[in-house]
Design a protein around this motif. Structure first.
Motif, PDB file in Angstrom:
ATOM      1  N   LEU A  88       0.896  -0.877   0.295  1.00 45.20           N
ATOM      2  CA  LEU A  88      -0.384  -0.270  -0.014  1.00 45.20           C
ATOM      3  C   LEU A  88       0.968   1.227   0.162  1.00 45.20           C
ATOM      4  O   LEU A  88       0.519   2.216  -1.121  1.00 45.20           O
ATOM      5  N   ASP A  89       1.582   1.346   0.708  1.00 43.87           N
ATOM      6  CA  ASP A  89       2.612   2.594   0.654  1.00 43.87           C
ATOM      7  C   ASP A  89       3.928   2.893  -0.377  1.00 43.87           C
ATOM      8  O   ASP A  89       3.763   3.745  -1.040  1.00 43.87           O
ATOM      9  N   GLN A  90       3.840   1.173  -1.345  1.00 43.83           N
ATOM     10  CA  GLN A  90       4.595   1.553  -2.516  1.00 43.83           C
ATOM     11  C   GLN A  90       3.766   1.645  -3.830  1.00 43.83           C
ATOM     12  O   GLN A  90       3.816   2.146  -5.004  1.00 43.83           O
ATOM     13  N   GLY A  91       2.482   2.205  -3.083  1.00 44.40           N
ATOM     14  CA  GLY A  91       1.488   2.201  -3.910  1.00 44.40           C
ATOM     15  C   GLY A  91       1.087   1.156  -5.375  1.00 44.40           C
ATOM     16  O   GLY A  91       0.792   1.435  -6.677  1.00 44.40           O
ATOM     17  N   GLU A  92       0.902   0.437  -4.192  1.00 41.95           N
ATOM     18  CA  GLU A  92       1.224  -1.265  -5.823  1.00 41.95           C
ATOM     19  C   GLU A  92       0.315  -2.126  -5.800  1.00 41.95           C
ATOM     20  O   GLU A  92      -1.007  -2.067  -6.443  1.00 41.95           O
ATOM     21  N   ASN A  93      -1.105  -1.692  -4.564  1.00 41.70           N
ATOM     22  CA  ASN A  93      -2.241  -1.958  -4.507  1.00 41.70           C
ATOM     23  C   ASN A  93      -2.915  -0.583  -3.750  1.00 41.70           C
ATOM     24  O   ASN A  93      -2.360   0.333  -3.142  1.00 41.70           O
ATOM     25  N   GLN A  94      -4.321  -0.414  -3.573  1.00 34.82           N
ATOM     26  CA  GLN A  94      -5.326   0.669  -3.756  1.00 34.82           C
ATOM     27  C   GLN A  94      -5.851  -0.206  -2.702  1.00 34.82           C
ATOM     28  O   GLN A  94      -5.913   0.842  -1.702  1.00 34.82           O
ATOM     29  N   LEU A  95      -6.048  -1.181  -1.684  1.00 31.75           N
ATOM     30  CA  LEU A  95      -6.782  -0.931  -0.591  1.00 31.75           C
ATOM     31  C   LEU A  95      -5.816  -2.469  -0.243  1.00 31.75           C
ATOM     32  O   LEU A  95      -5.314  -3.952  -0.811  1.00 31.75           O
ATOM     33  N   ILE A  96      -5.853  -2.940   1.106  1.00 36.48           N
ATOM     34  CA  ILE A  96      -5.244  -4.277   2.328  1.00 36.48           C
ATOM     35  C   ILE A  96      -6.030  -4.390   3.056  1.00 36.48           C
ATOM     36  O   ILE A  96      -6.896  -3.914   3.717  1.00 36.48           O
ATOM     37  N   MET A  97      -6.045  -5.443   3.425  1.00 39.21           N
ATOM     38  CA  MET A  97      -6.351  -6.598   4.721  1.00 39.21           C
ATOM     39  C   MET A  97      -5.041  -6.361   5.579  1.00 39.21           C
ATOM     40  O   MET A  97      -4.135  -6.676   5.559  1.00 39.21           O
ATOM     41  N   ALA A  98      -4.911  -6.106   7.372  1.00 42.44           N
ATOM     42  CA  ALA A  98      -4.103  -6.200   7.807  1.00 42.44           C
ATOM     43  C   ALA A  98      -4.188  -5.649   9.592  1.00 42.44           C
ATOM     44  O   ALA A  98      -5.946  -5.721   9.907  1.00 42.44           O
ATOM     45  N   THR A  99      -3.932  -7.091  10.233  1.00 45.69           N
ATOM     46  CA  THR A  99      -4.225  -6.673  11.629  1.00 45.69           C
ATOM     47  C   THR A  99      -4.155  -4.938  12.579  1.00 45.69           C
ATOM     48  O   THR A  99      -2.689  -4.367  11.911  1.00 45.69           O
ATOM     49  N   ASN A 100      -4.514  -4.779  12.893  1.00 50.53           N
ATOM     50  CA  ASN A 100      -4.608  -3.515  13.350  1.00 50.53           C
ATOM     51  C   ASN A 100      -3.877  -3.186  14.661  1.00 50.53           C
ATOM     52  O   ASN A 100      -2.595  -1.942  14.155  1.00 50.53           O
ATOM     53  N   GLY A 101      -3.027  -3.765  14.943  1.00 52.23           N
ATOM     54  CA  GLY A 101      -1.924  -3.477  15.798  1.00 52.23           C
ATOM     55  C   GLY A 101      -0.960  -3.812  14.708  1.00 52.23           C
ATOM     56  O   GLY A 101       0.508  -2.884  15.441  1.00 52.23           O
ATOM     57  N   THR A 102      -0.538  -4.654  14.197  1.00 48.67           N
ATOM     58  CA  THR A 102       0.910  -4.399  13.041  1.00 48.67           C
ATOM     59  C   THR A 102       0.600  -3.095  12.175  1.00 48.67           C
ATOM     60  O   THR A 102       1.360  -2.574  11.714  1.00 48.67           O
ATOM     61  N   ALA A 103      -0.797  -2.927  11.784  1.00 49.58           N
ATOM     62  CA  ALA A 103      -0.739  -1.716  10.602  1.00 49.58           C
ATOM     63  C   ALA A 103       0.048  -0.491  12.247  1.00 49.58           C
ATOM     64  O   ALA A 103       0.143   0.375  11.602  1.00 49.58           O
ATOM     65  N   ALA A 104      -0.527  -0.145  13.338  1.00 55.27           N
ATOM     66  CA  ALA A 104      -0.307   0.374  13.927  1.00 55.27           C
ATOM     67  C   ALA A 104       1.044   0.801  14.412  1.00 55.27           C
ATOM     68  O   ALA A 104       1.855   1.801  14.247  1.00 55.27           O
ATOM     69  N   GLY A 105       1.957  -0.400  14.571  1.00 56.20           N
ATOM     70  CA  GLY A 105       3.270  -0.420  14.670  1.00 56.20           C
ATOM     71  C   GLY A 105       3.666   0.306  13.058  1.00 56.20           C
ATOM     72  O   GLY A 105       4.839   0.651  13.552  1.00 56.20           O
ATOM     73  N   ALA A 106       3.637  -0.146  12.281  1.00 59.11           N
ATOM     74  CA  ALA A 106       4.026   0.294  10.803  1.00 59.11           C
ATOM     75  C   ALA A 106       3.382   1.895  10.750  1.00 59.11           C
ATOM     76  O   ALA A 106       4.330   2.653  10.606  1.00 59.11           O
ATOM     77  N   VAL A 107       2.751   2.442  11.502  1.00 60.77           N
ATOM     78  CA  VAL A 107       2.941   3.976  11.002  1.00 60.77           C
ATOM     79  C   VAL A 107       3.752   4.725  12.456  1.00 60.77           C
ATOM     80  O   VAL A 107       4.204   6.043  12.443  1.00 60.77           O
ATOM     81  N   GLU A 108       3.431   4.410  13.626  1.00 67.57           N
ATOM     82  CA  GLU A 108       4.681   4.728  14.685  1.00 67.57           C
ATOM     83  C   GLU A 108       6.082   3.983  15.076  1.00 67.57           C
ATOM     84  O   GLU A 108       7.133   4.464  15.220  1.00 67.57           O
ATOM     85  N   GLY A 109       6.285   3.505  13.520  1.00 68.70           N
ATOM     86  CA  GLY A 109       7.730   3.051  13.046  1.00 68.70           C
ATOM     87  C   GLY A 109       8.114   1.976  14.618  1.00 68.70           C
ATOM     88  O   GLY A 109       8.925   1.619  15.127  1.00 68.70           O
ATOM     89  N   GLU A 110       7.314   1.182  14.468  1.00 71.15           N
ATOM     90  CA  GLU A 110       7.988  -0.180  15.666  1.00 71.15           C
ATOM     91  C   GLU A 110       7.690  -1.437  15.112  1.00 71.15           C
ATOM     92  O   GLU A 110       7.568  -0.982  13.583  1.00 71.15           O
TER      93      GLU A 110
END
Length: 333
Positions: A88-110
């Motif tokens: 999603l970050d690279q623009g390869e997909n417009q939608l994704i499914m992800a666990t909310n905990g993993t997604a939170a780690g992604a935006v918070e750099g954890e």
């Protein structure tokens, strides 16, 4: 020769342009009711073929395609949450499914994103929750494993690379004073993990899946296994340190020979997109998902509930199209 900083800026700009073009194309098709081949094509990243994301994502994509004019949604098998967030970050997909905990780690750099951060974490926004994902730990009875602490020194499947299972497995071990260094870790797909457990190649397998999970039902039907509990102290530490997790109980007799309820932890499987995704399309995606969830044949379809669509939102803003729908139905003031 351009500097690394210049190169990163180019990659970031290129990714944003690709997302903007894709979002604009979908929006123009909806407004103009265009009918040329491929109009309104959207691609959603799901997960491995042996997990829940892939088959469920396929049904959701078909529902959208059937009920949103001039929009065609296809799915892509992937390594699940971590890989999907990068796609999603690279623009390869417009939608994704992800666990909310993993997604939170992604935006918070954890977690894994501390050393390999996303280029544009602030561009990711939430559409809505799909179903609760439960970390389910299954062990062979002969292994003697009854609780998480008993995994120490054992051969354990912790989930495919790039999956929410791998991240969650590490979090649960950490909450019990352990790490992957304390076990012999394997990272097979869910299907291979179940097969290896049944064949005696590993002692236990950790999987973040819907309840019930077909892969676990299959291995429990054909082999002498037990569900592994998470102790209260571990649950308390995990949910305190990482609020995206919630305490959940897997009811007795969910799986063959499971006589007692089992304590476990859960994250949400959630839909994410980017800020520049077309607003009208985002509105229709959430509207059709929650109002037609009863048409989904997968067992998890019954767990898709509009009233829980924005639970555990975490650090994410809602996409404006999704927010408009939630205001209309009274979930937001």
């Amino acid at each position: 020769m351009p500097s690394q900083q210049d190169a990163a800026m180019v990659r970031t700009t290129f990714a944003r342009v690709r997302r903007a073009v894709a979002g604009a194309a979908v929006g123009l098709c909806l407004l103009a009711a265009c009918t040329e081949p491929g109009a309104g094509s959207i691609r959603m990243a799901t997960g491995s073929t042996g997990g829940t994301y892939f088959p469920l994502g396929g049904e959701i994509a078909q529902l959208w395609t059937d009920h949103i004019p001039n929009v065609s949604v296809s799915t892509q098998a992937s390594g699940a949450s971590v890989e999907n967030l990068r796609l999603l970050d690279q623009g390869e997909n417009q939608l994704i499914m992800a666990t909310n905990g993993t997604a939170a780690g992604a935006v918070e750099g954890e977690d894994i994103f501390a050393t390999e951060p996303l280029d544009n974490p602030d561009d990711i926004v939430m559409l809505g929750n799909i179903y609760p994902e439960v970390l389910q730990i299954v062990a062979s009875k002969e292994s003697g494993i009854d609780s998480v602490e008993d995994l120490r020194g054992k051969r354990v499947e912790i989930g495919p690379p790039g999956s929410g299972t791998a991240v969650t497995s590490e979090h649960v071990l950490e909450a019990h004073g352990m790490s992957t260094a304390d076990i012999t870790a394997f990272d097979s797909t869910f299907e291979d993990a179940a097969r290896k457990l049944g064949d005696g190649q590993v002692d236990a397998a950790m999987s973040v899946l819907a309840v019930p999970a077909s892969s676990i039902t299959q291995v429990a039907t054909n082999n002498d296994v037990r569900m592994v509990r998470i102790d209260q102290a571990g649950l308390d530490k995990l949910t305190k340190d990482r609020p995206s997790y919630t305490d959940i109980t897997i009811p007795a007799r969910t799986y063959p020979a499971q006589q007692e309820p089992v304590r476990a932890v859960s994250n949400w499987a959630t839909l994410y997109t980017t800020r520049d995704f077309d607003e009208r399309t985002a509105y229709q995606l959430v509207k059709q998902l929650y109002e037609r969830s009863g048409q989904i044949g997968h067992d998890v379809g019954a767990q898709i509930e509009r009233d829980k669509a924005i639970d555990s939102q975490g650090p994410f803003e809602l996409h404006p199209g999704a927010e408009r729908y939630y205001r209309e139905v009274g979930l937001l003031d």
